[in-house]
Design a protein around this motif. Structure first.
Motif, PDB file in Angstrom:
ATOM      1  N   GLU A 141       0.836  -1.038   0.210  1.00 42.29           N
ATOM      2  CA  GLU A 141       0.093  -0.173  -0.019  1.00 42.29           C
ATOM      3  C   GLU A 141       0.720   1.210  -0.054  1.00 42.29           C
ATOM      4  O   GLU A 141       1.902   1.545   0.917  1.00 42.29           O
ATOM      5  N   GLU A 143       1.442   5.488   0.151  1.00 38.72           N
ATOM      6  CA  GLU A 143       0.578   6.311   0.864  1.00 38.72           C
ATOM      7  C   GLU A 143       1.486   7.406   0.929  1.00 38.72           C
ATOM      8  O   GLU A 143       2.611   7.510   1.285  1.00 38.72           O
ATOM      9  N   LYS A 185      -0.927  -5.115  10.279  1.00 40.33           N
ATOM     10  CA  LYS A 185       0.167  -4.090   9.687  1.00 40.33           C
ATOM     11  C   LYS A 185       0.975  -3.591  10.514  1.00 40.33           C
ATOM     12  O   LYS A 185       1.808  -2.607  10.615  1.00 40.33           O
ATOM     13  N   THR A 255      -4.359   4.493   1.030  1.00 43.58           N
ATOM     14  CA  THR A 255      -3.878   4.157  -0.153  1.00 43.58           C
ATOM     15  C   THR A 255      -4.883   3.890  -1.227  1.00 43.58           C
ATOM     16  O   THR A 255      -5.976   3.700  -0.908  1.00 43.58           O
TER      17      THR A 255
HETATM   18 MN    MN Z   1      -3.021   1.725   4.325  1.00 44.04          MN
END
Ligand code: MN
Length: 285
Positions: A141, A143, A185, A255
């Protein structure tokens, strides 16, 4: 100003593709005693250190920035804040793909708010990402990452950007599955920040930046931060309405669509307009 941390915790000023070692400014940071204050002392002092950084750079011999191992430009954030499904097209792709939503009830950011990632997950691009569960699906992802510059407690939207030290590229790596986001995460190396911190005055409007992620030259994600559902000021307002943001805290702003799996041996190229690009290698832990 572009500030990087590299090799054995040296600090560099980056101009074009050259790096100037300005590590001597670290000696001017205040000595600390237990208990240590929350947050990153270098980021907290960055504005005051600017003249010293410029002076040190003027005396340093340049070297190619490509020759160093880049670490996270922030060493000691107290928090890494995440924004779940903060691009409309990413929300749409999550809702239709069972391998992304895992039967979980996906709620929009307006309802679910923000989440936190462990600070021990933070690495720089030169350290790479180590997949701890390579038999499960692990996704990239890309970002826009916001680095907070000063203590922010219940900050209004209109003042929010005054609290920003700068911006960087963030990778909010994630293992898919039924566990809470904060667990999936937070694996070691699953938050990548780099290649450097671009201080806020170089990016007056963080709401119009192209961002892109490619693997092996194949573009997977491509969007612009104008497509954020909650923009940067709104994210700072929301986060600081619940908890105090400290200098060095990182907000990964969400994202865009195009998330997909990575495997050991993959090489990620991530770039954001006005910040730069970074290369991150994926390996098995
Ligand atoms: Mn994310």
């Amino acid at each position: 100003m572009r500030i990087c941390r590299y090799d054995d915790d040296r600090i560099g000023l980056v101009r074009d593709d050259r790096l100037y070692d300005v590590s001597e400014v670290l000696e001017t940071l205040p000595a600390m005693r237990w208990p240590l204050p929350l947050g990153d002392r270098l980021i907290a002092s960055l504005d005051a250190l600017r003249p010293r950084i410029e002076d040190a750079a003027s005396r340093a011999a340049p070297r190619p920035v490509a020759d160093v191992r880049l670490l996270s430009p922030v060493a000691n954030p107290s928090k890494i804040v995440g924004a779940p499904v903060n691009y409309r097209q990413h929300l749409d792709e999550v809702l239709v793909d069972p391998s992304l939503h895992h039967g979980l009830d996906i709620k929009p950011i307006e309802k679910i708010g923000l989440f936190l990632k462990s600070v021990s997950s933070l690495v720089g691009p030169g350290q790479g990402v180590a997949l701890r569960f390579p038999d499960r699906r692990n996704d990239h992802e890309v970002e826009l990452a916001v680095v907070i510059g000063k203590t922010a407690d219940r900050v209004a939207r209109a003042e929010a950007l005054d609290y920003v030290a700068g911006f960087a590229i963030g990778l909010d790596m994630t293992v898919r599955g039924p566990e809470e986001r904060s667990m999936r995460k937070s694996i070691d190396s699953y938050s990548v920040l780099g290649p450097w911190l671009v201080t806020a005055e170089e990016i007056e409007d963080p709401g119009g930046l192209d961002l892109e992620l490619a693997i092996g030259g194949d573009t997977r994600q491509k969007s612009n931060t104008r497509n954020l559902i909650f923009d940067v000021p709104k994210l700072i307002e929301l986060a600081s309405s619940f908890y105090t943001l400290c200098p060095g805290d990182v907000i990964m702003t969400g994202t865009p669509s195009g998330v997909g799996p990575v495997k050991p041996g993959d090489v990620i190229d991530a770039s954001i307009e006005r910040i730069g690009s970074m290369r991150v290698e994926i390996r098995a832990a």
